[in-house]
Design a protein around this motif. Structure first.
Motif, mmCIF file in Angstrom:
data_model
loop_
_atom_site.group_PDB
_atom_site.id
_atom_site.type_symbol
_atom_site.label_atom_id
_atom_site.label_comp_id
_atom_site.label_asym_id
_atom_site.label_seq_id
_atom_site.Cartn_x
_atom_site.Cartn_y
_atom_site.Cartn_z
ATOM 1 N N ALA A 68 0.846 -1.211 0.000
ATOM 2 C CA ALA A 68 0.000 0.000 0.000
ATOM 3 C C ALA A 68 0.875 1.253 0.000
ATOM 4 O O ALA A 68 0.542 2.260 -0.638
ATOM 5 C CB ALA A 68 -0.932 -0.010 1.207
ATOM 6 N N THR A 103 -12.505 -5.724 8.603
ATOM 7 C CA THR A 103 -11.628 -5.363 7.490
ATOM 8 C C THR A 103 -11.746 -6.453 6.428
ATOM 9 O O THR A 103 -11.474 -7.630 6.714
ATOM 10 C CB THR A 103 -10.174 -5.256 7.987
ATOM 11 N N ASP A 106 -15.135 -4.187 4.332
ATOM 12 C CA ASP A 106 -14.649 -3.240 5.326
ATOM 13 C C ASP A 106 -15.817 -2.627 6.099
ATOM 14 O O ASP A 106 -16.880 -2.384 5.523
ATOM 15 C CB ASP A 106 -13.941 -2.066 4.633
ATOM 16 N N ARG A 161 -9.227 3.930 4.068
ATOM 17 C CA ARG A 161 -8.614 3.399 2.835
ATOM 18 C C ARG A 161 -8.785 4.397 1.689
ATOM 19 O O ARG A 161 -7.850 4.669 0.931
ATOM 20 C CB ARG A 161 -9.278 2.059 2.476
#
Lengths: 470, 66
Positions: free
Chosen positions: A57, A87, A107, A115
């Motif tokens: 990420a 999540t 999520d 996010r």
């Protein structure tokens, strides 16, 4: 800048550096993963660490920012979530081995909003099982340890969120607060913890403890970071039946440093309760400091405060038992014994007593709202004591010895009953070097005033610069 | 005093069975005094004058839901 310094920068400071390309999200995440590697054997903040996902990420965030697609102040910022925030694709245990293999498909709203903002999830944080306890005990995944002294509790139930933030393992974490579970670990670990107004931050995708008193809230090292987190997570969510339809301001506009003329009420009952003298002195000093900044303080009376434990305890026990009833029947013998006892005892609360507690809540809230017609904020200690030893059943608060759970929730429960926003901000240290928290509460949906006062106080002091010895 | 006990053992066992708990489990010996202590503390609600106030329930339908 060395890696440890990166870990202790605030989200505000980091975001300015990331935006200016002075530091890359990859460096930031690597520094935090190294910090976790050095400290988590002692602290036990994490149930699930997402090293590879976080690195991937961070590389994506770096590419986006290099390409000119900066998403905003949380882009590239390392965050952690208490392990009851669902999540998608990542296990969510609620702090119990019973759910060791539970992997949600989607999520929760808070995780989705983080996010979307480009925040980087480092992992899922340890917690009191099912959020049902204020200490941070967990026999399944190991107890949480306070970064200021690992023999002491973090407070709970969001204990891993408290220790991870205080020790520089994460920049921002999320907790949930039903009887104080954001503010208790914030106070005992020396960080900032905000319980927003009920309904302002979505509960969708969180394991409930008490439907009508659960509040998700951010835990950070500075008030500015709390405002930045709120800018991302606050706001209506159609998936949460209790989600409020209110306009969400830019919470950073509260960070003016100006509290001149702000009316702050000091409920006299707060200082007639069991209270450690060092805590009382630190809170009184903080009140004087706010007066020096121009706030106008006045003593007020909050008689219903004495009933907070009975009201919130009855509601919480009944709702927790209702939610977990099937689990108790199926897997009761696998639960952490103190949590099992609390859950089972809730089965014996009658409907009449539950509704009596809700009636009493109406009276409580009427009185609390009237108080906030007279003043803008209420002030007091977050906790009557500093962090006690792990598994201590009783604590010494002034000249009284009281049960640990009752002590830790004494000043926090009232605002779960009323739903008012309440923040804990560091206001000093004991002779033993343990943090002390100051609690400020405001009118429903007036987070701006709560943050304004907390920020002005924080900026006038230097408590945030102290770091735990770990 | 026996009169102060909010729940005698027979009533406890009956309610435990109704709630789906295993009444043969030795765990019940630990649960019973805990429940008695909880129910005693709940009686503190009796000290609150609630007048004619209605329960403060969270789930109030919004106009959009009607």
């Amino acid at each position: 800048m060395d890696a440890l310094e990166l870990c202790y920068l605030s989200a505000g400071e980091l975001s300015r550096m990331i935006k200016n390309k002075d530091v890359s999200p990859v460096e930031v995440v690597d520094a935090h993963l190294a910090r976790i590697g050095e400290t988590d054997r002692t602290l036990n903040s994490f149930i699930t660490l997402l090293s590879e996902q976080a690195k991937a990420a961070a590389r994506r965030a770096e590419s986006e920012i290099q390409a000119g697609n900066y998403r905003g102040p949380l882009h590239g910022i390392p965050v952690g979530l208490k392990d009851l925030f669902n999540t998608g694709g990542v296990r969510t245990t609620s702090g119990s081995r019973i759910f060791d293999n539970f992997i949600p498909e989607r999520d929760c709203t808070v995780a989705a909003r983080f996010r979307q903002a480009g925040a980087i999830l480092l992992g899922k944080l340890n917690m009191h099982p099912f959020a049902y306890g204020p200490t941070g005990e967990n026999a399944d995944y190991g107890h949480m340890h306070n970064p200021w002294n690992p023999e002491l509790i973090t407070g709970g139930s969001s204990g891993g969120s408290g220790s991870a933030t205080a020790a520089g393992q994460c920049t921002i974490t999320m907790g949930s607060d039903t009887g104080g579970s954001v503010r208790i670990p914030a106070a005992l670990c020396g960080i900032v913890g905000l319980k927003p107004t009920y309904g302002l931050v979505s509960r969708y995708g969180l394991t409930p403890l008490s439907w009508c008193m659960d509040h998700p809230g951010p835990m950070t090292r500075t008030v500015e970071d709390t405002a930045l987190a709120m800018n991302v997570i606050a706001g209506h969510d159609p998936n949460d039946v209790a989600s409020a339809r209110v306009e969400v301001p830019d919470y950073t506009t509260a960070l003016t440093g100006d509290v001149r003329g702000l009316r702050i009420g000091i409920p006299k009952e707060f200082f007639e309760s069991p209270l450690d003298p060092e805590v009382a002195a630190a809170v009184q000093q903080a009140i004087r400091q706010l007066e020096d900044l121009g706030a106008v303080t006045t003593e007020v009376s909050f008689p219903m405060f004495q009933h907070a434990q009975a009201i919130s305890g009855t509601i919480l026990m009944a709702e927790a038992a209702a939610y977990h009833r099937e689990l108790l029947a199926k897997d009761g013998d696998k639960l952490y014994p103190p949590v099992r006892l609390r859950l089972e005892a809730g089965l014996f609360i009658t409907a009449v007593d539950y509704l009596k507690a809700q009636q009493a809540r109406s009276v409580f809230n009427l009185e609390a709202r009237q108080l906030l017609n007279e003043v803008d904020l209420l002030i007091g200690p977050t906790e009557p004591v500093t962090a006690p030893p792990i598994l201590a059943e009783r604590v010494q608060a002034g000249d009284q010895t009281i049960g640990t759970t009752a002590a830790l929730t004494h000043y926090t429960r009232p605002y779960n009953i009323s739903g008012f926003p309440a923040i804990s901000v560091p206001c000093g240290f004991s002779q033993a070097g343990l943090p002390i928290g100051l609690q400020l509460a405001g009118r429903p949906f007036d987070e701006l005033t709560v943050l304004r006062a907390a920020h002005a106080y924080e900026q006038a002091t230097n408590w945030r610069s102290r770091r735990p010895p770990i | 005093m026996p009169g102060d006990n909010p729940l005698n053992r027979d009533a406890f066992l009956y309610l435990a069975a109704q709630a789906g708990l295993d009444t043969a489990s030795p765990h019940l010996a630990e649960l019973y005094p805990y429940v008695v202590s909880v129910l005693s503390s709940v009686r503190a609600l009796d000290d609150i004058d609630v007048g004619t106030n209605e329960p403060d329930l969270a789930f109030i339908p919004s106009p959009e839901a009607n």
